[in-house]
Structure formats: C-alpha cells, structure tokens
Enzyme design. Structure first.
Site, PDB file in Angstrom:
ATOM      1  N   SER A  88     -11.041  -0.898  -1.443  1.00  0.00           N
ATOM      2  CA  SER A  88      -9.824  -0.929  -0.631  1.00  0.00           C
ATOM      3  C   SER A  88     -10.125  -1.345   0.798  1.00  0.00           C
ATOM      4  O   SER A  88      -9.264  -1.901   1.485  1.00  0.00           O
ATOM      5  CB  SER A  88      -9.164   0.453  -0.601  1.00  0.00           C
ATOM      6  OG  SER A  88      -8.502   0.732  -1.802  1.00  0.00           O
ATOM      7  N   HIS A  91      -3.869   5.712   3.915  1.00  0.00           N
ATOM      8  CA  HIS A  91      -4.634   4.622   3.307  1.00  0.00           C
ATOM      9  C   HIS A  91      -4.081   3.276   3.781  1.00  0.00           C
ATOM     10  O   HIS A  91      -4.828   2.365   4.155  1.00  0.00           O
ATOM     11  CB  HIS A  91      -4.558   4.746   1.788  1.00  0.00           C
ATOM     12  CG  HIS A  91      -5.391   3.782   1.026  1.00  0.00           C
ATOM     13  ND1 HIS A  91      -4.966   2.496   0.718  1.00  0.00           N
ATOM     14  CD2 HIS A  91      -6.621   3.900   0.460  1.00  0.00           C
ATOM     15  CE1 HIS A  91      -5.899   1.877   0.015  1.00  0.00           C
ATOM     16  NE2 HIS A  91      -6.915   2.706  -0.147  1.00  0.00           N
ATOM     17  N   ASP A 119       0.832  -1.200   0.000  1.00  0.00           N
ATOM     18  CA  ASP A 119       0.000   0.000   0.000  1.00  0.00           C
ATOM     19  C   ASP A 119       0.869   1.253   0.000  1.00  0.00           C
ATOM     20  O   ASP A 119       2.037   1.216  -0.383  1.00  0.00           O
ATOM     21  CB  ASP A 119      -0.920  -0.031   1.233  1.00  0.00           C
ATOM     22  CG  ASP A 119      -2.305   0.535   0.959  1.00  0.00           C
ATOM     23  OD1 ASP A 119      -2.399   1.756   0.752  1.00  0.00           O
ATOM     24  OD2 ASP A 119      -3.276  -0.232   0.960  1.00  0.00           O
TER      25      ASP A 119
END
Length: 433
Positions: free
Chosen positions: A372, A159, A120
């Site tokens: 996600s 994220h 990520d």
C-alpha cells in the site's frame, strides 16, 4: 452487467417490476447496482433482454488497518540535515532517496497540472500537508463521508491519508513531501475506515475518478479471489460458484479497461500475503491482476537509520506478493523485519524507521509498511512523467516510460520480485525531456 457498454432501456422499470431497486448506474461500462429481497431475483433479472450476467456484489476486507504495523511520529521534532529541502521530516523519507525523487524535482519535475485519484479509506481532509493539494473528495461508502473518523484507542490513523501524502504532500515547510508535490489529489473513499468494502464501491470510484479528470488512479487495496470460486461470504457461508467469480472479474476488467481507454494510468498494490504467484495460482489478486493495471511490489531497507548512506534500500520486503507476471514494478514500501527493538538516536525504534513516513494522523505523521505504501511511490513517479510530458498522456506510454527508466534489480530482465525494475523518478523524467 449488460452484454455491451450500454444498459437495457427502462432497466429501472424492469428491475422494479421484479421487486428490485436500482441503487446505482455505471452507464459508461453498461453496469448497474441493484438490491432485492427476493431470493430468486438474480435468476429473474438474468432474463432481462440485454443483461449478460447478474453478479453478487461481494463485500470483503480489502485491507486491515487494525493489523498494520504503525508508529506515530507526532512527537518527533528534528531539523533536516543538508537535504536541500525545507520539510522537517524529509530526511526520514528514505523512499524518496531510493527512487531519486529529489533529483527529479531539481530537474523541474514536480507533477504540476496532473491529477492523481486515491481510492482508499477515508481521509483527513484538513491535514496541513494535504489540504492545499486536494482538488476534490467523494465517498461511495453508504453512510460514511470522505472524512476519516478517528476512534480513540481503536483507530486514529488513516490509511488513505498516508497513501495520499506519499503521492502529493505539499512542499510547504511542514512535515513531509510527496513524490509529486505539485500534483492535485482526487480523494475517493471506496472502503470503510475499517478497510472493508464492496466491489461495486471500487468500480464506482474508478468511474468517478475518470469523470473528475484523473490522470492517474492509485489503489492501495487488494483482495485474493479463489479461481475455483470457493469462498466465504460476509455471513460465513461457503459459496462455490466459479462462474460468479469469473463474472465479477469480467466486470472489474470492463471498468479498468474503460479507465485506460479514457487516458488514465491505473496503479495498484500487489498485496501483502507473501504469495508466490509463480507457484501458487489458486488466487487472483484484484485489482492488481485486472487488465491494464500496473501492479507494484514492495522494497525496503533493514536497519536503515543506523547506516543511512550505505544500507541497501532495495531489499525485497518480507511480506510482498511476487511472481511473474503478477508484478509490474517495485517501489519503496518499507518493512518491520529488523530483528531487535533497539532505539535509534531519535528515540524511535530502528525497525519503525525502515517503514514509510507519511501523513497518516489527523494533523501529524506516522510510519506504515506494505505494498500500500509502494504503490503511491510509483503513482507519484507516473505523475512526474505525465507532468513533464505537458499534461495528459497515453497510459501505455506512461508504462513504457516507467519500464525504460526502472532500475533493473534482481535477475536481469523481468523477475518475480521487482518486475521490470524498481521505479526511478529522475531517470523517468530525464527520458521525457
């Protein structure tokens, strides 16, 4: 890329002779990354004996954190109802309810002994709900460490940390809890904190995860490549090269196949473009469509907090990609489609509470929505399955366990929105016992 899984002898010397520089070796799959200022380098390097293809390492925007719907939970301070868990925000994790994670924990499945790699953006490595479960971290992004760098008023939520927390936030009486709270995390930065990155970083990250002993790889990232080979490069120039796209897909396929052969279950988000893969096949989504990758679509409630006991948690998220066989399974990813801005009794907008709460800020929590967020729910379930199996497990058997235990929603059998069904942690681990 070589014609086999081994590199030509003296590759570095031959590349240097052609005015190139080898920057990385992916020896396990017979590939190397190279730079050169010679515009004819690719043609020349393609003539090296044993080289089957010289592929442009395209750099693209795999995800766009700046466009994400987020809501910061740092100021929230409430105690749980009788959830049976000590995490203060657990009662807001409707996704765990949807996949019956608490019942799986009560059955003894917590992911102990399992390593999950998260590929990520950067991560908050000292987050109080993550740090005890982090086994290792690494970055394949030149000039950027694995640690996420907050930029005030620009980008303060990670994220990567949000995804990692959904998988394995610790059961420590703080904040939230992961689907597999006893699993260990291998955190691998393959994208800039802005969400952009190159294909080679992702492929290097996969190989690193394998070398680190990962049992599961989660990739909450994706890009749609045009099957006809027409796309804009990072300089805005039109590229029209069908062969180049195909060779890039071949390279990625080689890496995901290798990972699976080494016993790693690879899971990816399906994408957030609302693409109907049954009708529009102009794009191929990577890594979701690569061989041996389990692709996850997104489910969500609408107005959950208003009626937490009766609201359907398994609606199809408004943005999720779908199609057969584009989707393997579905999992909670959240949504922001609630039609008003009304506030809940917590002072939080009702639409925000339909999203997924996790460890996205430096020492706190926020809500995000997307495939996600769905992918790590499924990765967490895979970790529970592997843990109940006693450790390492053939990826095909992991996928079979997910399939046998998934809740068949939508049309009977495999359908475009839920694939083989929405994952169910309790059913999955019960079948293993």
């Amino acid at each position: 890329m070589s014609s086999s899984n081994s590199l030509p002898s003296d590759l570095e010397g031959q590349v240097k002779f052609l005015k190139g520089n080898v920057t990385g070796l992916l020896k396990e799959v017979g590939m190397a990354t190279v730079t050169s200022t010679d515009p004819d380098f690719a043609a020349k390097a393609g003539k090296i004996q044993g080289v089957s293809a010289v592929i442009r390492d395209a750099e693209i925007q795999w995800l766009n954190p700046d466009n994400e719907k987020t809501f910061d939970a740092a100021a929230l301070n409430v105690n749980p109802a009788s959830s049976g868990d000590s995490e203060p925000y657990f009662f807001l994790q409707w996704g765990h309810t949807a996949i019956q994670a608490p019942a799986a924990w009560n059955a003894g499945a917590r992911g102990k002994g399992v390593k999950v790699a998260v590929l990520d953006t950067g991560f908050f490595l000292d987050h109080p709900d993550l740090k005890s479960n982090i086994a290792s971290s690494a970055s394949f992004v030149p000039g950027e460490p694995a640690q996420f760098k907050s930029i005030p008023n620009v980008r303060t939520s990670s994220h990567g940390s949000h995804v990692a927390g959904t998988i394995a936030a610790a059961d420590n009486g703080l904040g939230v809890i992961g689907v597999a709270p006893d699993a260990q995390l291998i955190l691998v930065k393959v994208l800039r904190d802005s969400g952009s990155g190159s294909f080679s970083w992702m492929m290097q990250g996969i190989l690193h995860a394998v070398a680190e002993g990962a049992d599961v790889i989660n990739m909450s990232l994706g890009a749609g490549l045009p099957r006809n080979g027409k796309f804009l490069d990072e300089n805005g120039n039109m590229i029209n090269d069908t062969k180049a796209v195909q060779e890039l897909l071949n390279a990625i396929s080689r890496v995901t196949t290798y990972a699976t052969q080494q016993g790693v279950t690879v899971i990816s988000s399906a994408g957030n473009d609302g693409n109907n893969g049954n009708k529009d096949q102009s794009l191929v989504y990577i890594p979701a469509s690569a061989p041996n990758v389990i692709s996850i679509s997104s489910t969500a409630p609408t107005g959950w907090f208003n009626n937490p006991l009766t609201t359907n948690l398994d609606g199809v998220a408004s943005y999720t990609n779908f199609g057969t066989p584009a989707v393997s399974f579905a999992a909670p990813g959240g949504d922001f489609s609630y039609p008003t801005n009304e506030l809940s009794s917590l002072g939080i907008p009702v639409w925000a509470l339909d999203m997924v709460l996790s460890t996205g800020t430096e020492r706190g929590y926020n809500w995000n929505a997307g495939t996600s967020m769905a992918s790590p729910h499924a990765a967490g379930v895979a970790a529970l399955i592997i843990g109940q199996n006693g450790g390492s497990m053939d990826p095909k058997k992991v996928e079979a366990a997910l399939r046998a235990s998934a809740d068949d929603l939508g049309k009977p059998g495999r359908d475009p929105y839920y694939g083989h069904g929405r994952v169910n942690a309790y059913k999955a681990v019960s079948a293993i016992q």
